[in-house]
Scaffold this motif. Sequence first.
Motif, PDB file in Angstrom:
ATOM      1  N   LYS A 196      45.421  38.478  45.096  1.00  0.00           N
ATOM      2  CA  LYS A 196      44.588  38.409  43.897  1.00  0.00           C
ATOM      3  C   LYS A 196      43.150  38.088  44.266  1.00  0.00           C
ATOM      4  N   LEU A 197      42.273  38.606  43.433  1.00  0.00           N
ATOM      5  CA  LEU A 197      40.845  38.313  43.505  1.00  0.00           C
ATOM      6  C   LEU A 197      40.505  37.448  42.301  1.00  0.00           C
ATOM      7  N   PHE A 198      39.916  36.284  42.541  1.00  0.00           N
ATOM      8  CA  PHE A 198      39.528  35.372  41.468  1.00  0.00           C
ATOM      9  C   PHE A 198      38.007  35.284  41.389  1.00  0.00           C
ATOM     10  N   TYR A 199      37.472  35.442  40.185  1.00  0.00           N
ATOM     11  CA  TYR A 199      36.055  35.210  39.921  1.00  0.00           C
ATOM     12  C   TYR A 199      35.921  33.958  39.067  1.00  0.00           C
ATOM     13  N   TYR A 200      35.116  33.017  39.504  1.00  0.00           N
ATOM     14  CA  TYR A 200      34.731  31.900  38.651  1.00  0.00           C
ATOM     15  C   TYR A 200      33.553  32.355  37.792  1.00  0.00           C
ATOM     16  N   LEU A 201      33.789  32.603  36.523  1.00  0.00           N
ATOM     17  CA  LEU A 201      32.724  33.083  35.640  1.00  0.00           C
ATOM     18  C   LEU A 201      31.894  31.932  35.083  1.00  0.00           C
ATOM     19  N   THR A 202      32.405  30.725  35.201  1.00  0.00           N
ATOM     20  CA  THR A 202      31.637  29.519  34.906  1.00  0.00           C
ATOM     21  C   THR A 202      31.689  28.632  36.140  1.00  0.00           C
ATOM     22  N   GLU A 203      30.780  27.692  36.234  1.00  0.00           N
ATOM     23  CA  GLU A 203      30.789  26.783  37.377  1.00  0.00           C
ATOM     24  C   GLU A 203      32.090  25.991  37.387  1.00  0.00           C
ATOM     25  N   VAL A 204      32.709  25.900  38.553  1.00  0.00           N
ATOM     26  CA  VAL A 204      33.961  25.157  38.679  1.00  0.00           C
ATOM     27  C   VAL A 204      33.789  24.072  39.741  1.00  0.00           C
ATOM     28  N   ASP A 205      33.685  22.842  39.238  1.00  0.00           N
ATOM     29  CA  ASP A 205      33.696  21.676  40.118  1.00  0.00           C
ATOM     30  C   ASP A 205      34.961  20.885  39.820  1.00  0.00           C
ATOM     31  N   ASN A 206      35.055  19.677  40.303  1.00  0.00           N
ATOM     32  CA  ASN A 206      36.268  18.890  40.088  1.00  0.00           C
ATOM     33  C   ASN A 206      36.476  18.490  38.634  1.00  0.00           C
ATOM     34  N   GLU A 207      35.446  18.655  37.797  1.00  0.00           N
ATOM     35  CA  GLU A 207      35.558  18.333  36.380  1.00  0.00           C
ATOM     36  C   GLU A 207      35.999  19.538  35.547  1.00  0.00           C
ATOM     37  N   ALA A 208      36.013  20.719  36.160  1.00  0.00           N
ATOM     38  CA  ALA A 208      36.225  21.955  35.387  1.00  0.00           C
ATOM     39  C   ALA A 208      37.519  22.684  35.743  1.00  0.00           C
ATOM     40  N   GLY A 209      38.502  21.960  36.247  1.00  0.00           N
ATOM     41  CA  GLY A 209      39.792  22.581  36.516  1.00  0.00           C
ATOM     42  C   GLY A 209      39.790  23.527  37.693  1.00  0.00           C
ATOM     43  N   PRO A 210      39.465  23.049  38.899  1.00  0.00           N
ATOM     44  CA  PRO A 210      39.452  23.951  40.056  1.00  0.00           C
ATOM     45  C   PRO A 210      40.832  24.511  40.379  1.00  0.00           C
ATOM     46  N   LYS A 270      34.859  19.997  31.337  1.00  0.00           N
ATOM     47  CA  LYS A 270      34.178  21.261  31.033  1.00  0.00           C
ATOM     48  C   LYS A 270      35.186  22.405  30.967  1.00  0.00           C
ATOM     49  N   PRO A 271      34.975  23.358  30.047  1.00  0.00           N
ATOM     50  CA  PRO A 271      35.868  24.520  30.017  1.00  0.00           C
ATOM     51  C   PRO A 271      35.629  25.428  31.209  1.00  0.00           C
ATOM     52  N   ARG A 272      36.649  26.192  31.561  1.00  0.00           N
ATOM     53  CA  ARG A 272      36.572  27.110  32.692  1.00  0.00           C
ATOM     54  C   ARG A 272      36.919  28.514  32.231  1.00  0.00           C
ATOM     55  N   LEU A 273      36.131  29.492  32.665  1.00  0.00           N
ATOM     56  CA  LEU A 273      36.415  30.900  32.413  1.00  0.00           C
ATOM     57  C   LEU A 273      36.697  31.571  33.750  1.00  0.00           C
ATOM     58  N   LEU A 274      37.897  32.118  33.887  1.00  0.00           N
ATOM     59  CA  LEU A 274      38.363  32.682  35.157  1.00  0.00           C
ATOM     60  C   LEU A 274      38.794  34.126  34.962  1.00  0.00           C
ATOM     61  N   LEU A 275      38.385  34.988  35.878  1.00  0.00           N
ATOM     62  CA  LEU A 275      38.822  36.378  35.912  1.00  0.00           C
ATOM     63  C   LEU A 275      39.731  36.569  37.119  1.00  0.00           C
ATOM     64  N   ALA A 276      40.908  37.154  36.894  1.00  0.00           N
ATOM     65  CA  ALA A 276      41.882  37.355  37.973  1.00  0.00           C
ATOM     66  C   ALA A 276      42.280  38.822  38.033  1.00  0.00           C
ATOM     67  N   ILE A 277      42.215  39.399  39.224  1.00  0.00           N
ATOM     68  CA  ILE A 277      42.515  40.817  39.432  1.00  0.00           C
ATOM     69  C   ILE A 277      43.512  40.923  40.580  1.00  0.00           C
ATOM     70  N   GLN A 278      44.609  41.607  40.336  1.00  0.00           N
ATOM     71  CA  GLN A 278      45.693  41.675  41.314  1.00  0.00           C
ATOM     72  C   GLN A 278      45.741  43.037  42.002  1.00  0.00           C
ATOM     73  N   TYR A 279      46.092  43.013  43.302  1.00  0.00           N
ATOM     74  CA  TYR A 279      46.223  44.229  44.104  1.00  0.00           C
ATOM     75  C   TYR A 279      47.633  44.245  44.692  1.00  0.00           C
ATOM     76  N   ASN A 280      48.425  45.235  44.294  1.00  0.00           N
ATOM     77  CA  ASN A 280      49.832  45.346  44.677  1.00  0.00           C
ATOM     78  C   ASN A 280      50.069  46.568  45.548  1.00  0.00           C
ATOM     79  N   LEU A 281      51.283  46.650  46.095  1.00  0.00           N
ATOM     80  CA  LEU A 281      51.729  47.890  46.723  1.00  0.00           C
ATOM     81  C   LEU A 281      52.242  48.887  45.690  1.00  0.00           C
ATOM     82  N   TYR A 282      52.676  48.396  44.533  1.00  0.00           N
ATOM     83  CA  TYR A 282      53.161  49.270  43.455  1.00  0.00           C
ATOM     84  C   TYR A 282      52.977  48.535  42.121  1.00  0.00           C
ATOM     85  N   PRO A 283      52.997  49.251  40.998  1.00  0.00           N
ATOM     86  CA  PRO A 283      52.741  48.618  39.703  1.00  0.00           C
ATOM     87  C   PRO A 283      53.852  47.660  39.278  1.00  0.00           C
ATOM     88  N   SER A 284      53.461  46.641  38.526  1.00  0.00           N
ATOM     89  CA  SER A 284      54.401  45.669  37.974  1.00  0.00           C
ATOM     90  C   SER A 284      54.484  45.851  36.461  1.00  0.00           C
TER      91      SER A 284
END
Length: 309
Positions: A196-210, A270-284
Amino acid sequence: MPETTTFAERLKTRVPSWSHFLARARADERNIAYDLLPALGLKGRRRVGNIVSAFHPKTPGLKLSPVARSLCRDLRRDGFSAVQPPIASDILNDVVSYFKTTPCHDPYRPHLGTFAWDAVPSDEVNIGYFTPEEVLRAPHMLDLMNRPDVLAAAELYLGAKPVLDNIGCMWSWPGRDVSKGVQRFHRDYDCVRNVKLFYYLTEVDNEAGPHVYAKGSQRSRILETGKAQTDDTISEAFGPENVVRITGPAGSWFMEDVYGFHKGLLPVAKPRLLLAIQYNLYPSPHSPKAPIMDNPSGYDPYTNKVFLR
């Protein structure tokens, strides 16, 4: 030290009965591989992954940049990569603005309907999700999904061209007392080999649910139960020094082998906005049965076949 599990024990993760299994297979044939996958265990995953990757297409003359090689090296050693520099601020702003103006939902509380990120209708809601269709239509999304360094690293790690699958974006909010769902340590059993590829769309420190990862657990057979695990169990199994919190500025990103134990901490302040993108060998089964939109700019048709026609 926690013990390993048997084939029969792992099989029950998703196959409580064969009638249940057959009903799900008739509903969506992708459920066949998905439901049987936990029973394979680590060694079985490796064997089947080698077979599947051998028969799937590869990029002729695959070019690997230093970044792609570094990402893959980190994945093999630790299960997750170093945090990478943020994406361009104008792209980040466009993406965040889109998700701030698009209502999200809690699939476990459908009676609440959709709601704005800053108007959550109940403290029972820990996480607000967007549908794959909503994620796909966000600005710049196809470029974020098809980063050349990421695709090259994914292909090197998987052993064949990656298939984009299971894209998601989610808000996590502070002020909740109990961790729910992906906020508890778990393995992902979606494909015999995936990252998986994760993008932190908001700042993520120890207060923002790392994001938290048990370093090296992607190579371990222990705790293959298919169940969420407590913090104490993970610390005992892999050592507290190997339970790593991943922080980063808004727009930063990293890759991860999600077979290793991972979770998102409850945000504290603080709220967290996370984008997650998965790369597989075949579709799920986590993605639409049919592509959602036309391929607008020549993105690789094989890699994008789940979402682009």
